[in-house]
Design a protein around this motif. Structure first.
Motif, PDB file in Angstrom:
ATOM      1  N   VAL A 115       0.842  -1.203   0.000  1.00 12.82           N
ATOM      2  CA  VAL A 115       0.000   0.000   0.000  1.00 12.82           C
ATOM      3  C   VAL A 115       0.876   1.252   0.000  1.00 12.82           C
ATOM      4  O   VAL A 115       0.649   2.195  -0.766  1.00 12.82           O
ATOM      5  CB  VAL A 115      -0.943   0.004   1.215  1.00 12.82           C
ATOM      6  CG1 VAL A 115      -1.640   1.352   1.361  1.00 12.82           C
ATOM      7  CG2 VAL A 115      -1.993  -1.097   1.079  1.00 12.82           C
ATOM      8  N   LEU A 116       1.902   1.257   0.849  1.00 13.43           N
ATOM      9  CA  LEU A 116       2.781   2.425   0.933  1.00 13.43           C
ATOM     10  C   LEU A 116       3.605   2.592  -0.340  1.00 13.43           C
ATOM     11  O   LEU A 116       3.838   3.725  -0.790  1.00 13.43           O
ATOM     12  CB  LEU A 116       3.715   2.283   2.138  1.00 13.43           C
ATOM     13  CG  LEU A 116       3.030   2.281   3.506  1.00 13.43           C
ATOM     14  CD1 LEU A 116       4.062   2.103   4.611  1.00 13.43           C
ATOM     15  CD2 LEU A 116       2.242   3.570   3.723  1.00 13.43           C
ATOM     16  N   CYS A 121       4.608   5.767  -5.337  1.00 14.72           N
ATOM     17  CA  CYS A 121       4.733   5.867  -6.799  1.00 14.72           C
ATOM     18  C   CYS A 121       3.700   6.803  -7.416  1.00 14.72           C
ATOM     19  O   CYS A 121       3.910   7.312  -8.517  1.00 14.72           O
ATOM     20  CB  CYS A 121       4.574   4.492  -7.443  1.00 14.72           C
ATOM     21  SG  CYS A 121       5.913   3.349  -7.109  1.00 14.72           S
ATOM     22  N   THR A 122       2.586   7.021  -6.719  1.00 18.34           N
ATOM     23  CA  THR A 122       1.486   7.790  -7.315  1.00 18.34           C
ATOM     24  C   THR A 122       1.273   9.121  -6.602  1.00 18.34           C
ATOM     25  O   THR A 122       1.769  10.158  -7.044  1.00 18.34           O
ATOM     26  CB  THR A 122       0.202   6.956  -7.288  1.00 18.34           C
ATOM     27  OG1 THR A 122      -0.067   6.512  -5.938  1.00 18.34           O
ATOM     28  CG2 THR A 122       0.328   5.734  -8.186  1.00 18.34           C
ATOM     29  N   MET A 123       0.572   9.103  -5.500  1.00 25.16           N
ATOM     30  CA  MET A 123       0.227  10.351  -4.800  1.00 25.16           C
ATOM     31  C   MET A 123       1.311  10.849  -3.860  1.00 25.16           C
ATOM     32  O   MET A 123       1.271  11.997  -3.407  1.00 25.16           O
ATOM     33  CB  MET A 123      -1.078  10.170  -4.026  1.00 25.16           C
ATOM     34  CG  MET A 123      -1.023   9.103  -2.963  1.00 25.16           C
ATOM     35  SD  MET A 123      -2.649   8.791  -2.195  1.00 25.16           S
ATOM     36  CE  MET A 123      -3.560   8.060  -3.546  1.00 25.16           C
ATOM     37  N   GLY A 124       2.301  10.004  -3.574  1.00 24.78           N
ATOM     38  CA  GLY A 124       3.365  10.391  -2.664  1.00 24.78           C
ATOM     39  C   GLY A 124       3.053   9.996  -1.227  1.00 24.78           C
ATOM     40  O   GLY A 124       1.915   9.655  -0.889  1.00 24.78           O
ATOM     41  N   LEU A 125       4.069  10.051  -0.371  1.00 23.04           N
ATOM     42  CA  LEU A 125       3.920   9.702   1.043  1.00 23.04           C
ATOM     43  C   LEU A 125       3.911  10.967   1.886  1.00 23.04           C
ATOM     44  O   LEU A 125       4.693  11.888   1.637  1.00 23.04           O
ATOM     45  CB  LEU A 125       5.064   8.793   1.495  1.00 23.04           C
ATOM     46  CG  LEU A 125       5.122   7.412   0.848  1.00 23.04           C
ATOM     47  CD1 LEU A 125       6.403   6.694   1.234  1.00 23.04           C
ATOM     48  CD2 LEU A 125       3.908   6.580   1.248  1.00 23.04           C
ATOM     49  N   PRO A 126       3.045  11.040   2.899  1.00 18.80           N
ATOM     50  CA  PRO A 126       2.979  12.231   3.753  1.00 18.80           C
ATOM     51  C   PRO A 126       4.317  12.482   4.458  1.00 18.80           C
ATOM     52  O   PRO A 126       4.853  11.596   5.116  1.00 18.80           O
ATOM     53  CB  PRO A 126       1.886  11.888   4.761  1.00 18.80           C
ATOM     54  CG  PRO A 126       1.092  10.815   4.123  1.00 18.80           C
ATOM     55  CD  PRO A 126       2.053  10.032   3.289  1.00 18.80           C
ATOM     56  N   GLY A 262      12.774   2.491  -1.364  1.00 22.15           N
ATOM     57  CA  GLY A 262      13.441   3.083  -0.209  1.00 22.15           C
ATOM     58  C   GLY A 262      12.505   3.964   0.588  1.00 22.15           C
ATOM     59  O   GLY A 262      12.497   3.921   1.831  1.00 22.15           O
ATOM     60  N   GLY A 263      11.695   4.783  -0.115  1.00 24.44           N
ATOM     61  CA  GLY A 263      10.759   5.659   0.579  1.00 24.44           C
ATOM     62  C   GLY A 263       9.729   4.882   1.370  1.00 24.44           C
ATOM     63  O   GLY A 263       9.466   5.183   2.541  1.00 24.44           O
ATOM     64  N   ALA A 264       9.152   3.860   0.765  1.00 25.59           N
ATOM     65  CA  ALA A 264       8.165   3.033   1.461  1.00 25.59           C
ATOM     66  C   ALA A 264       8.812   2.258   2.605  1.00 25.59           C
ATOM     67  O   ALA A 264       8.191   2.045   3.650  1.00 25.59           O
ATOM     68  CB  ALA A 264       7.498   2.071   0.484  1.00 25.59           C
ATOM     69  N   GLY A 265      10.076   1.854   2.413  1.00 24.69           N
ATOM     70  CA  GLY A 265      10.783   1.144   3.477  1.00 24.69           C
ATOM     71  C   GLY A 265      11.002   2.027   4.696  1.00 24.69           C
ATOM     72  O   GLY A 265      10.794   1.592   5.841  1.00 24.69           O
TER      73      GLY A 265
END
Length: 411
Positions: A115-116, A121-126, A262-265
């Motif tokens: 999910v993260l 990849c799409t809307m970005g992470l807060p 890396g970002g999701a990790g």
């Protein structure tokens, strides 16, 4: 209203899918090791339908609040037929049984990460949770402000406006502030906290295009409104002097298909830490849940049930806050995954603890020249298990009740 109902149903469906995949994790790992899986069902209660493929019966039941995977010989109490006995789960090596038991939680972790990753990849992470101190914008000026509107919408033509220290000092969008005044700043909140009490020339260490550079920024002191907790009036503010340099940090961090791993990790690691903190705080939050049931104000940090989480998910969809919806779904998967690994029966973690107790016990017996002992007698643990089931049921009832009579709301 329709969007709210859609959000609630969609979130509940996401939970059902998570639970179904949890049990599928047990089933697939058990089959991979050669254990016999008798049944795999989604839901509880009366059977809707089922079919048999090979030696396993697959089906759906009417109450979609869970599921189960029936593995032959999961405990020594499980009766097995003569043809099942060689493939009974308790006969397999400790590490294989551990993998099968942990597979459900691992599935939750993978779902949360997926999910993260898709968000990245799409809307970005807060960025509110990661707190990366990478500059998104550099203001033209800074000024005194006595209202939030002035802070959010600065007018560079107003009296007292001066060139922003960041602009004058050479900071650029994309720069990452790694130290202020010689003190390391890992997040943008660290940067803000370090700058606010400062005034005058300050050394900034910045990462730009992979290189570390030093800039001297003349920190300005400006007036800003802050909450006045001493006044006793809700929403009251007071004006204070704070240091500022005139930069903005990104609300969302965006990645490509490769960097998203890396970002999701990083985001996953942060959510694991928060999940563990919430678990430690869980017992002390229960009195606040009881208080809210009888009319007290609901603390937004109190535990929620599946009902409460679905309601919040519905409100998020109604407000168009899809990132919040997805973050909530990911965090729920992480929480369930971690909670399920607690060494308490009847959780999977409790079965893992028993499995390793048997392994250590037999190792000690071997050192003493004795034969390995038999499987643990679960009847001796039934009293403790029933107490934990009762406590778990009571907590579930409390949180569901609170989420119905006094739910947590986004606004």
């Amino acid at each position: 209203m329709l969007a709210y109902i859609f959000g609630v149903v969609l979130f509940a469906l996401g939970i059902c899918v998570s639970v179904a995949l949890h049990e599928a994790g047990h089933m697939l790992s058990a089959k991979a090791f050669g254990m016999k899986v008798r049944r795999y069902f989604i839901g509880f209660g009366p059977k809707v339908f089922s079919f048999r493929r090979g030696e396993t019966e697959y089906g759906v039941k009417w109450i979609p609040l869970g599921g189960f995977c029936d593995i032959a010989g999961m405990t020594a109490l499980d009766e097995v037929t003569p043809d099942e006995a060689p493939r009974a789960m308790w006969r397999f090596k400790t590490w294989k049984r551990t993998i099968v038991l942990a597979a459900g939680s691992v599935t939750h972790f993978l779902l949360g990460f997926i999910v993260l990753y898709l968000m990245a990849c799409t809307m970005g992470l807060p960025n509110a949770m990661i707190g990366k101190a990478q500059i998104a914008t550099v203001a033209d000026c800074v000024q005194n402000a006595t209202t939030e509107d002035q802070v959010l919408n600065p007018n560079c033509q107003s009296t007292g406006a001066t060139v922003a220290p960041a602009k004058a000092g050479g900071l650029q969008p994309g720069d990452e502030i790694v130290a202020v005044g010689g003190t390391e700043t890992k997040t943008y909140s660290d940067v803000t906290a370090k700058i606010q009490p400062l005034s005058g020339p300050v050394d900034f260490e910045v990462k730009r295009d992979g290189q570390l550079i030093h800039l001297t920024i003349n920190v300005a002191q400006v007036e800003r409104p802050v909450s006045d907790t001493s006044s006793g009036s809700q929403g009251a503010t007071k004006i204070v002097k704070v240091g500022t340099i005139g930069v903005g940090f990104p609300t969302y961090l965006h990645y490509n298909a490769v960097s998203a791993f890396g970002g999701a990790g990083m985001f996953t690691a942060d959510m694991f830490a928060q999940t563990w903190d919430r678990l430690l705080e869980f017992p002390e939050r229960i009195p606040a849940v009881v208080h809210s049931i009888f009319g007290g104000e609901r603390d937004p940090n109190t535990p929620v049930s599946v009902v409460g989480a679905s309601r919040i998910g519905g409100e998020a969809v109604e407000a168009g806050l899809w990132p919040l919806f997805l973050i909530l779904l990911a965090s729920l998967n992480f929480f369930v995954g971690v909670f399920n690994l607690l060494p308490l029966l009847p959780l999977d973690g409790g079965h893992i603890a028993v499995t390793w107790y048997e392994r250590v016990r037999d190792w000690v017996r071997g050192l003493r020249g004795k034969a390995a002992g038999g499987p643990v007698d679960y009847t001796k643990l039934s009293a403790i298990t029933m107490v934990l089931v009762f406590v778990g049921g009571a907590v579930t009832l409390l949180t569901v009740t609170a989420d119905i009579v006094n739910p947590i709301r986004l606004q």
